[in-house]
Motif scaffolding. Structure first.
Motif, short mmCIF file in Angstrom:
data_model
loop_
_atom_site.label_atom_id
_atom_site.label_comp_id
_atom_site.label_asym_id
_atom_site.label_seq_id
_atom_site.Cartn_x
_atom_site.Cartn_y
_atom_site.Cartn_z
N THR A 111 -1.70 -0.91 -7.25
CA THR A 111 -1.04 -2.09 -6.70
C THR A 111 -0.65 -2.85 -8.08
O THR A 111 0.33 -3.50 -7.85
CB THR A 111 -1.77 -3.13 -5.84
N VAL A 152 -6.42 2.98 -5.66
CA VAL A 152 -5.25 2.47 -4.94
C VAL A 152 -5.10 0.82 -5.68
O VAL A 152 -3.96 0.50 -5.85
CB VAL A 152 -5.86 2.19 -3.58
N LEU A 199 0.73 -1.08 -0.08
CA LEU A 199 -0.02 0.00 -0.02
C LEU A 199 1.00 1.42 -0.11
O LEU A 199 0.42 2.30 -0.55
CB LEU A 199 -0.96 -0.03 1.14
N LEU A 223 -7.77 -0.80 0.04
CA LEU A 223 -7.88 -1.64 -1.23
C LEU A 223 -9.07 -1.81 -2.10
O LEU A 223 -9.37 -2.17 -3.37
CB LEU A 223 -7.43 -3.16 -0.90
N TYR A 236 -6.39 -1.11 5.85
CA TYR A 236 -5.89 -1.79 4.72
C TYR A 236 -6.96 -2.25 3.71
O TYR A 236 -6.76 -2.08 2.53
CB TYR A 236 -5.03 -2.97 5.09
#
Length: 556
Positions: free
Chosen positions: A502, A498, A453, A493, A489
């Motif tokens: 990744t 975000v 992250l 996600l 977290y």
């Protein structure tokens, strides 16, 4: 035979409305195509592999199993359970075969028809043990334990949950310690109340021995003048215990028990035990996933709360199954030939030796037998009996470590000195592996998530000039210093920017659903809840999530 199945509607209940309004149970898996032609296991595996070419093979096998059950195993007439976002539960009966609705939105295409009998069953109508069976982490899971199908059928018809069929009939529906005290008082002389620890806990509407549950039960036992033999905290959950009165005059007590209390291994309450008002550890039967009975606004995330003082949870020697095993043994007055026979028959290196009262007096090995110049009628006491170290069932488990390290094993005795079992190095290693494995997996999983992250947020800033976190522009620093919690977290996600940053090729929804299930497991683990019943599935859920991260971050 009618079976019962729980089929979830997604982490956020996204399939719930369609399920209830259209009379359906819906499996999800939007990337998987029509399974109507899949008449074999291999056919279905081909479709799953095609839909998820980058997934780990263990994950694919798990998903294949769930889809196969949905496609081919569920039978019309089976009971379907759907946990709802409100915290209540819908229960109905399967009426149709598998269908693929190609024109429906993704995620709503794999369906079977259901007639819903009740769509608002409060979780409070489920007794604690049945409610706990709804804790499976799978989307499609069979509810097999504790006669779940019959009990769910009763609830579907509007009747009360009839309780665990394995519990004694006259104790099955006890509600509260006052009812238990009445049963103890009514018990005939010489016939004390006996029940499994699991059923004993259900009287307090809990399913495992958290610190909060133990404190509450101990307080109530003390209030009603009761105790358990052996202590309910020190034996496996399926072990049978007796509930006895200790508040009567000594002579009445002895008449009832047939022995003095000094010979009993009683449940004790330390004077400085804090009461339940000092505790804030959630009960093990509190729902913590997307289908919770209480909203996050009302209850708050467990991993965002500072829990006040808690009662330490001590794992005692008696919690090991081997410490409560029925060992072969001989008495001092037994023929020595009996010891030889038992050791030969079972390939033992030694046998525990008891006195005539059943108290542990030592052990005998082949060396002592061979050194005995004995007549044919020699007794065990005619051979040298080795003194051995022992631990009590109520000793902390860590007290075994030195003895087992030095001697390979240690005998276990009850508080009155009678033999209870044995603990070996294998027993200790297995127990500590069970205890430590979830923590080790969670630690590595969180470390990898945090690193991933941080990189993703930095990529967003490189592209947009900011971290894209309105209202909290410093969250990247919070994340970098381990200040974020697991739910942060998961929420990050779920954001499309975000997730894109990744670079992961997993299906975003399914991966975040998995992490949310891991969050629930993490909260239970960090609050020292027992996971004996579902430990294997919980550890596997963490392991799969970690393996998926290792696949995309081999160097993390």
């Amino acid at each position: 035979m009618v079976k019962a199945w729980m089929i979830r509607a997604g982490a956020d209940g996204e399939r719930e409305d369609a399920s209830l309004s259209e009379g359906l149970t819906i499996a999800g898996w939007p990337e998987v195509g029509d399974l109507t032609h899949c008449s074999s296991w291999d056919d279905l595996r081909t479709e799953v592999d095609k839909a998820y070419p980058r997934e780990n093979s263990r994950v694919l096998s798990n998903w294949q199993g769930q889809l196969w059950r949905f496609r081919a195993v569920l039978t019309p007439g089976d009971i379907i359970v759907l946990p709802l976002k409100t915290g209540s539960v819908a229960i109905g009966y399967l009426t149709g075969d598998y269908q693929y609705r190609a024109d429906s939105p993704p995620g709503l295409r794999h369906v079977r028809t259901v007639t819903w009998s009740r769509t608002d069953v409060p979780r409070s109508e489920f007794r604690a043990d049945l409610r706990a069976t709804l804790g499976s982490l799978l989307t499609v899971s069979e509810l097999r334990r504790l006669d779940a199908a019959s009990r769910l059928a009763a609830l579907a018809n509007g009747s009360p949950d009839p309780g665990n069929p394995d519990a004694p009939k006259h104790l099955r529906l006890l509600e509260g310690p006052a009812a238990l005290a009445d049963k103890v008082a009514e018990a005939a002389k010489g016939h004390p109340i006996e029940l499994a620890v699991r059923d004993f806990l259900s009287i307090w509407d809990v399913v495992s021995r958290s610190s909060k549950a133990i404190a509450t039960i101990r307080r109530d036992l003390a209030e009603f003048g009761l105790s358990t033999v052996p202590p309910f905290t020190e034996v496996p959950i399926d072990h049978t215990i007796r509930v006895i009165p200790i508040g009567q005059a000594p002579e009445a007590e002895r008449q009832l028990l047939g022995q003095e209390t000094g010979a009993l291994e009683l449940e004790t309450v330390e004077p400085d035990d804090p009461g339940p008002e000092l505790l804030d550890v959630p009960d093990e039967d509190t729902a913590t996933n997307a289908e919770t009975a209480t909203s996050v606004e009302e209850e708050g995330d467990e991993d965002e709360q500072q829990a006040p003082r808690t009662v330490p949870v001590v794992v005692t020697v008696g919690r090991l199954p081997s410490a409560r095993s029925h060992l072969k043994s001989v008495r001092l007055s037994d023929p020595l030939n009996l010891a030889i026979e038992l050791m030969s028959e079972h390939s033992f290196d030694q046998l525990p030796v008891l006195d005539d009262d059943g108290h542990l007096r030592g052990s005998i090995t082949w060396r002592e037998i061979g050194a005995t110049n004995r007549p044919t009628n020699a007794l065990v006491k005619d051979a040298a009996v080795l003194k051995v170290r022992s631990v009590r069932t109520d000793d902390p488990l860590v007290d075994c470590l030195v003895n087992v390290a030095d001697h390979g094993c240690v005998f276990v005795v009850n508080p009155d000195g009678t033999l209870s079992g044995i603990v070996t190095g294998h027993d200790l290693a297995h127990r500590f592996e069970q205890e430590l494995r979830p923590y080790a997996l969670l630690e590595e999983l969180e470390r990898r998530l945090r690193r991933a992250l941080i990189l993703a947020l930095r990529r967003i800033k490189e592209t947009t000039g900011e971290y894209g976190l309105p209202g909290d522009p410093t969250k990247i620093q919070k994340l970098a210093t381990k200040g974020m919690n697991f739910s942060d977290y998961v929420q990050l996600l779920k954001r499309s920017d975000v997730w894109e940053a990744t670079g992961w090729q997993f299906p975003q929804l399914r991966f975040t659903e998995r992490l949310d299930r891991v969050r629930t497991i993490r909260n239970k683990t960090m609050h020292f809840h027992e996971m004996d019943d579902d430990r294997a599935s919980a550890v596997e859920e963490i392991r799969v999530a970690l393996q998926m991260l290792k696949t995309v971050q081999p160097q993390a």
